[in-house]
Design a protein around this motif. Structure first.
Motif, short mmCIF file in Angstrom:
data_model
loop_
_atom_site.label_atom_id
_atom_site.label_comp_id
_atom_site.label_asym_id
_atom_site.label_seq_id
_atom_site.Cartn_x
_atom_site.Cartn_y
_atom_site.Cartn_z
N TYR A 45 0.84 -1.20 0.00
CA TYR A 45 0.00 0.00 0.00
C TYR A 45 0.88 1.25 0.00
O TYR A 45 1.93 1.28 0.65
CB TYR A 45 -0.87 0.06 1.27
N TYR A 85 0.38 5.33 1.03
CA TYR A 85 -0.45 6.36 1.64
C TYR A 85 0.32 7.68 1.59
O TYR A 85 1.56 7.69 1.52
CB TYR A 85 -0.73 6.04 3.13
N GLY A 113 -4.06 12.70 8.96
CA GLY A 113 -3.77 11.28 9.00
C GLY A 113 -3.38 10.78 7.62
O GLY A 113 -3.60 11.46 6.62
N TYR A 117 -13.89 -2.86 10.80
CA TYR A 117 -12.68 -3.24 11.49
C TYR A 117 -12.01 -1.95 11.96
O TYR A 117 -11.91 -1.00 11.21
CB TYR A 117 -11.75 -4.02 10.57
N TYR A 170 -3.23 3.17 15.80
CA TYR A 170 -1.80 3.19 15.51
C TYR A 170 -1.15 4.31 16.29
O TYR A 170 -1.77 5.34 16.58
CB TYR A 170 -1.56 3.44 14.01
N GLN A 187 2.39 6.85 16.22
CA GLN A 187 3.49 7.33 15.38
C GLN A 187 4.39 8.24 16.20
O GLN A 187 3.96 9.30 16.63
CB GLN A 187 2.93 8.08 14.16
N LEU A 237 4.32 4.09 11.46
CA LEU A 237 3.14 3.79 12.25
C LEU A 237 3.25 2.39 12.84
O LEU A 237 3.58 1.44 12.15
CB LEU A 237 1.89 3.86 11.37
N LEU A 261 1.12 -0.56 15.00
CA LEU A 261 -0.21 -0.98 15.42
C LEU A 261 -0.24 -1.22 16.92
O LEU A 261 0.56 -1.98 17.45
CB LEU A 261 -0.61 -2.26 14.69
N GLU A 300 1.99 10.68 18.46
CA GLU A 300 0.72 10.96 17.81
C GLU A 300 -0.02 9.64 17.59
O GLU A 300 0.58 8.64 17.18
CB GLU A 300 0.92 11.67 16.47
N PHE A 338 -3.33 7.56 15.96
CA PHE A 338 -4.28 7.57 14.86
C PHE A 338 -5.26 6.41 15.02
O PHE A 338 -4.86 5.27 15.22
CB PHE A 338 -3.56 7.42 13.51
N ASN A 350 -7.01 -4.66 2.47
CA ASN A 350 -7.87 -3.85 3.29
C ASN A 350 -7.30 -2.44 3.40
O ASN A 350 -6.43 -2.20 4.22
CB ASN A 350 -7.97 -4.47 4.68
N LYS A 351 -7.78 -1.49 2.59
CA LYS A 351 -7.26 -0.14 2.71
C LYS A 351 -7.89 0.51 3.93
O LYS A 351 -9.06 0.30 4.26
CB LYS A 351 -7.53 0.67 1.45
N LEU A 352 -7.10 1.30 4.58
CA LEU A 352 -7.51 1.93 5.83
C LEU A 352 -7.86 3.40 5.61
O LEU A 352 -7.24 4.08 4.79
CB LEU A 352 -6.39 1.83 6.86
N PHE A 369 -7.96 6.78 7.87
CA PHE A 369 -7.43 7.26 9.13
C PHE A 369 -8.10 8.54 9.59
O PHE A 369 -8.54 9.36 8.76
CB PHE A 369 -5.93 7.56 8.99
N GLY A 370 -8.14 8.74 10.90
CA GLY A 370 -8.48 10.03 11.45
C GLY A 370 -7.29 10.97 11.33
O GLY A 370 -6.20 10.58 10.91
N ALA A 371 -7.50 12.22 11.76
CA ALA A 371 -6.46 13.25 11.64
C ALA A 371 -5.39 13.14 12.72
O ALA A 371 -4.36 13.80 12.64
CB ALA A 371 -7.09 14.63 11.65
#
Lengths: 116, 117
Positions: free
Chosen positions: A33, A35, A42, B32, B36, B38, B44, B46, B88, B90, B103-105, B107-109
């Motif tokens: 992937y 990003y 994010g 799901y 994460y 960082q 990142l 998990l 930080e 996420f 499975n592409k994720l 993310f929040g900010a």
């Protein structure tokens, strides 16, 4: 074992130039992937490879962005005619696939791209 | 479309105090969910994930998170924060339908955690 590696760690380029960002996934990981993480945001999905083919490129912002994974391992993200808005950290992740639940994505440290 | 909201941009807690980081998601089915962390210059990592079953999930580094379907939330908690937790965080959501191809994720900010001594 070795994790996901990305090179270069930092790249500064002038507006209008072409850049290539490289990702070495974890050995044996079929899924890869890309990003993009802009300042204060994010990560945002760009493209996903399963093996050599791009299974989902819906996140690529425009046709200046292109990615390849010719042998199903290393991937290169290519950006043509860079713009200042392309400045961000580009993250690569890899994972196994298969089964009925998503497999954990392992992230690299990222490449910080600055377009001047 | 999936989305993730982390209402707090910054949070500061004292070392040894408890922590809760908020995450709300928008998704049509049971998603799901992931947290994460960082750290500067690091990738990142998990912390934990929720797929199904027990709504309270345990993760690494003493973190836990609770899935609350009625509130569309997946808040991260830790009973006693250490200075090394400054980073930080996420929250991310992935599709829950069976996916043969990954499975592409989304993310929040992110929430930046500061720990004061």
């Amino acid at each position: 074992g070795a994790g996901v590696s990305q090179t270069p760690s930092n790249k500064v380029t002038e507006k209008g130039k072409y850049v290539e960002l490289r990702c070495d996934p974890i050995s044996g990981h079929t899924a890869l992937y890309w990003y993009r993480q802009s300042l204060g945001q994010g990560p945002e999905f760009l493209i996903y490879f399963q093996g050599t083919g791009a299974a989902d490129d819906s996140g690529l912002p425009n046709d200046r962005f292109f990615a390849v994974r010719p042998e199903g391992s290393v991937s290169t993200l290519k950006i043509q005619r860079t713009e200042r808005g392309d400045s961000a950290v580009y993250l690569c992740a890899s994972s196994l696939i298969g089964g009925t639940v998503p497999k954990e994505q392992y992230f690299g440290p990222g490449t910080r791209l600055t377009v001047t | 479309a999936q989305s993730v909201t982390q209402p707090d941009i910054h949070i500061t807690v004292s070392e040894g105090a408890s922590l809760e980081l908020r995450c709300n998601y928008s998704y049509g089915a049971t998603p799901y969910l992931f947290w994460y962390v960082q750290s500067p210059g690091q990738g990142l990592q998990l912390l934990l994930k929720y797929f199904s079953g027990d709504t309270l999930v345990q993760g690494i580094k003493g973190f836990e998170a609770e899935f609350k379907r009625s509130q569309s939330s997946f808040n991260l908690r830790k009973p006693s924060v250490h200075w090394s937790d400054a980073a930080e965080y996420f929250c991310a959501v992935g599709p829950s339908s069976y996916m043969e191809y990954g499975n592409k994720l989304v993310f929040g900010a992110g929430t930046i955690l500061r720990v004061k001594s």
